[in-house]
Enzyme design. Structure first.
Site, PDB file in Angstrom:
ATOM      1  N   HIS A  99       0.812  -1.208   0.000  1.00 47.52           N
ATOM      2  CA  HIS A  99       0.000   0.000   0.000  1.00 47.52           C
ATOM      3  C   HIS A  99       0.851   1.266   0.000  1.00 47.52           C
ATOM      4  CE1 HIS A  99      -4.203  -1.655   1.163  1.00 47.52           C
ATOM      5  NE2 HIS A  99      -3.525  -2.522   0.428  1.00 47.52           N
ATOM      6  N   HIS A 267      -1.949 -11.897  -2.615  1.00 43.33           N
ATOM      7  CA  HIS A 267      -2.987 -12.648  -1.923  1.00 43.33           C
ATOM      8  C   HIS A 267      -2.596 -14.100  -1.658  1.00 43.33           C
ATOM      9  CE1 HIS A 267      -6.208  -9.586  -3.482  1.00 43.33           C
ATOM     10  NE2 HIS A 267      -5.341  -9.068  -2.630  1.00 43.33           N
TER      11      HIS A 267
END
EC number: 1.11.1.21
Length: 724
Positions: A99, A267
């Site tokens: 992020h 993920h």
């Protein structure tokens, strides 16, 4: 005796002195005023390290192996105040680094991991960054230990990289070199929405037309890093989400293969958190109470940690082994059929219709409990979109290939805004040159500069031609992601040699003169272009009665077409250049705002911007030889005439078109000059007028020349990291 009861009765003892938080600022009264503050960020007044601190020198004292060992140990050192999922912080650290880097957008190079901006508003309080404050707080003991030898910006990215290594991925490499900022960035446009996660069509929406995302934005919503994991505007539809993913990742400079790799690799580890109600979470860090000490989203109502953590609202892990790097993501996604459901927090997510018990991930606290895995709408896009599906199938069949593509994509993601390889530092810098790094070969630095300059002087090129070409070569520099600039002389290559703003016909004429000179002396065209610009300025200064030598640092190299990703360079094309009084077309944004944005990307101060404008006008460096803004009868003389005439009350100024004004003599109305908005803002804006008046003064004619030369040299050397 004075009455002191007013203080004891609760009245403010400072009355209406210094304004700290309350009160109306000038921007509140005049919201359309030019925001020059974006040119004056990150100066020594906000930096506790002082002017003498050199981060690169401090890095030389860093024990890199010890730091990496400490980060490895951190991954499994679960803290009771914020326990690690399955006893491993890997997923959390990856998300923090992802992020941090994922806010980068290629259109203007802003965002990204290069400054440690995740520590400050608004990013530290974005809805997509819920609980990343905990990740940074977990890193604090390590930052405290290594101190000035490691920046937060570097540590955040390294923590994510080491998290992957600790979980079994062979990473591509890592480079130190990111320097911290010390207050929020105010130049980055994150969108115009008035609320977090505002859907399309809301006030200030970033979308228009069918679904056209506003430039330079990459994320689909205010407060998100990339796409909405629940679907477009929170409505699940994997193909529509795939369309959003493709646009967003392309604007982060990623192709389809890198997009699938990064989605899957991100993920493969960790989980989503939504086992509770978001209503129980407190304010984000920037709005939290003093006693929270910079931590946000605290849950003082229910347990709120471990299996009861709430972050995105989606709940569950993607794979069977969320603390291990493997190919399980593709086996899970492609090997099952999925159905929509809602998490305990009420978020849309996908779960398998049927799955073997042993393929389920275990609970983060109790390994005897197995739970359903999940996929977000963005994950389902990898399965539904035909192009993404084909790539995912290949990755599933070739785990080694997937690992390599991901490792390279992760390196690109986390280093995209670090700049050229000359800025990289550390033992793990990859030797391989990558085209997205905009490679430039080293140039010669030992040669007879005076002889080259003499040859240029005898070439017959005009001052305007020499100055304009050098400026156009250097003005592409962006301090945001350290791209562009004069080094490499890419102005002679596609796509730059056909850009409208570079005046291709004039450029070809000038290059036809300068390239043979470079070849004759076996020096780079990049050096010769800059040297020619310097020569033009010296000639103009001499004509103004000031003898000055413009500083020149040889050593630039020449890039080749093969070293140049044309599509990647398209975003550097100037759509306006106030310094050469040029607009490609009329825009919603005013010409002076476009000038300000370019000046900020070039890392110019307001004073430098001012003196450069005045100098470029009298040098005759306008686009196409235009006389707009040329407030002088002595073109080619580096005089302060632009400022003298701009501030002269003998004239009146009248608009004649959207970006054109007439300057007439007040006495008889005779037309004297024409001007653009960019020209007149230096007499209109109170701050810029103050600078203009300095340069218009009778005693500052020589100061003007010397300040212009200093600002010019800064622009020419902006990308010369080899000189620092």
């Amino acid at each position: 005796m004075g009455n002191n009861n007013e203080f004891s009765s609760g009245k403010c003892p400072v009355m209406h002195g210094g304004m700290t938080s309350a009160g109306m600022a000038s921007k509140d009264w005049w919201p359309n005023a030019l925001n020059l503050d974006i040119l004056h960020q990150h100066d020594t007044k906000t930096n506790p390290m002082g002017q003498q601190f050199n981060y690169r020198e401090a890095l030389k004292q860093l024990d890199v192996q010890a730091l990496k060992d400490d980060l490895r140990a951190l991954m499994t050192d679960s803290q009771p105040w914020w326990p690690a999922d399955w006893g491993h912080y890997g997923g959390l650290m990856v998300r923090m680094a992802w992020h941090s880097a994922g806010s980068y957008r290629i259109a203007d190079g802003r965002g990204g991991a290069g400054t440690g901006n995740q520590r400050f508003a608004p990013l530290n309080s974005w809805p997509d960054n819920v609980n990343l404050d905990k990740a940074r707080r977990l890193l604090w003991p390590i930052k405290k230990k290594y101190g000035n030898k490691i920046s937060w910006a570097d540590l955040i990215v390294l923590a994510g990289t080491m998290a992957y290594e600790s979980m079994g991925l062979k990473t591509f490499g890592f480079a130190f070199g990111r320097e911290d900022i010390w207050h929020p960035e105010i130049d980055t446009y994150w969108g115009s929405e008035k609320e977090w996660l505002a859907p399309s069509g809301s006030e200030g929406s970033r979308y228009s037309g069918e679904r056209d995302l506003e430039n330079p934005l990459a994320a689909v919503m205010m407060g998100l890093i990339y796409v909405n994991p629940e679907g477009v505007d929170g409505h699940p539809d994997p193909q529509k989400t795939a369309n959003d993913v493709r646009v967003t990742f392309a604007r982060m400079a990623m192709n389809d293969e890198e997009t699938v790799a990064l989605t899957a690799g991100g993920h493969t580890v960790g989980k989503c958190h939504g086992n509770g109600s978001a209503a129980n979470l407190g304010a984000a860090p920037e709005g939290a109470d003093l006693q929270e000490q910079g931590l946000g989203w605290n849950n003082h109502t229910t347990r709120g940690i471990d299996r009861d953590t709430v972050s995105s609202g989606i709940e569950g892990a993607w794979t069977s082994k969320p603390t291990q790097w493997d190919n399980g993501y593709f086996d899970m996604l492609l090997g099952h059929e999925w159905t929509l459901t809602k998490s305990p927090a009420g978020a849309w997510q996908w779960v398998p219709i049927q799955i073997a018990e042993e393929d389920k991930p275990v609970d983060v606290e109790d390994p005897s409990i197995r739970l359903l895995p999940i996929m977000t709408d963005a994950d389902m896009a990898m399965k539904v979109d035909p192009t993404y599906r084909q790539i995912a199938e290949r990755f599933r069949q070739d785990p080694a290939y997937f690992s390599d593509v991901f490792a390279r994509a992760w390196f690109k993601l986390t280093h995209r805004d670090l700049g050229p390889k000359s800025r990289y530092f550390g033992p793990d810098v990859p030797q391989e040159a990558l085209i997205w790094q905009d490679p430039v070969p080293a140039g010669r630095s030992e040669y007879d500069v005076a002889a080259v300059k003499a040859k240029i002087a005898a070439s017959g090129l005009s001052i305007a031609d020499m100055v304009s070409t050098a400026w156009d070569s250097a003005r592409t520099f962006r301090g945001s992601d350290k791209r562009g600039g004069a080094n490499g002389a890419r102005i002679r290559l596609a796509p730059q040699n056909t850009w409208e703003g570079n005046e291709p016909a004039r450029l070809a004429k000038v290059l036809a003169v300068l390239e043979p000179i470079a070849a004759e002396f076996n020096v780079s065209v990049a050096d010769v272009i800059v040297l020619a610009g310097n020569l033009g300025i010296e000639q103009a200064a001499k004509a103004a009665g000031v003898a000055i030598e413009v500083p020149f640092a040889p050593g630039r190299g020449d890039a080749t077409q093969a070293m140049t990703d044309e599509a990647s360079f398209e975003v550097l094309e100037p759509l306006a250049d106030g310094f050469r009084n040029w607009l490609k077309k009329d825009y919603v944004v005013t010409a002076e705002e476009l000038l300000l944005d370019r000046a900020q990307l070039m890392r110019l101060t307001a004073c430098e911007m001012t003196v450069l404008i005045g100098g470029m006008r009298v040098l005759g460096a306008n686009y196409g030889g235009s006389k707009v803004g040329v407030f002088t009868d002595r073109i080619g003389v580096l005089s302060n005439d632009f400022f003298v005439n701009l501030t002269d009350m003998s004239y009146t100024w009248k608009p004649t078109a959207s970006n054109l004004y007439e300057i007439r003599e007040r006495a008889n109305g005779a037309l004297k000059w024409t001007a653009s908005r960019v020209d007149l803002v230096f007499g209109s804006n109170s701050i810029l007028r103050a600078y203009a008046e300095v340069y218009a003064q009778d005693d500052n004619k020589e100061k003007f020349v010397r300040d212009f030369v200093a600002a010019w040299t800064k622009v020419m050397n902006a990308d010369r990291y080899d000189l620092r």
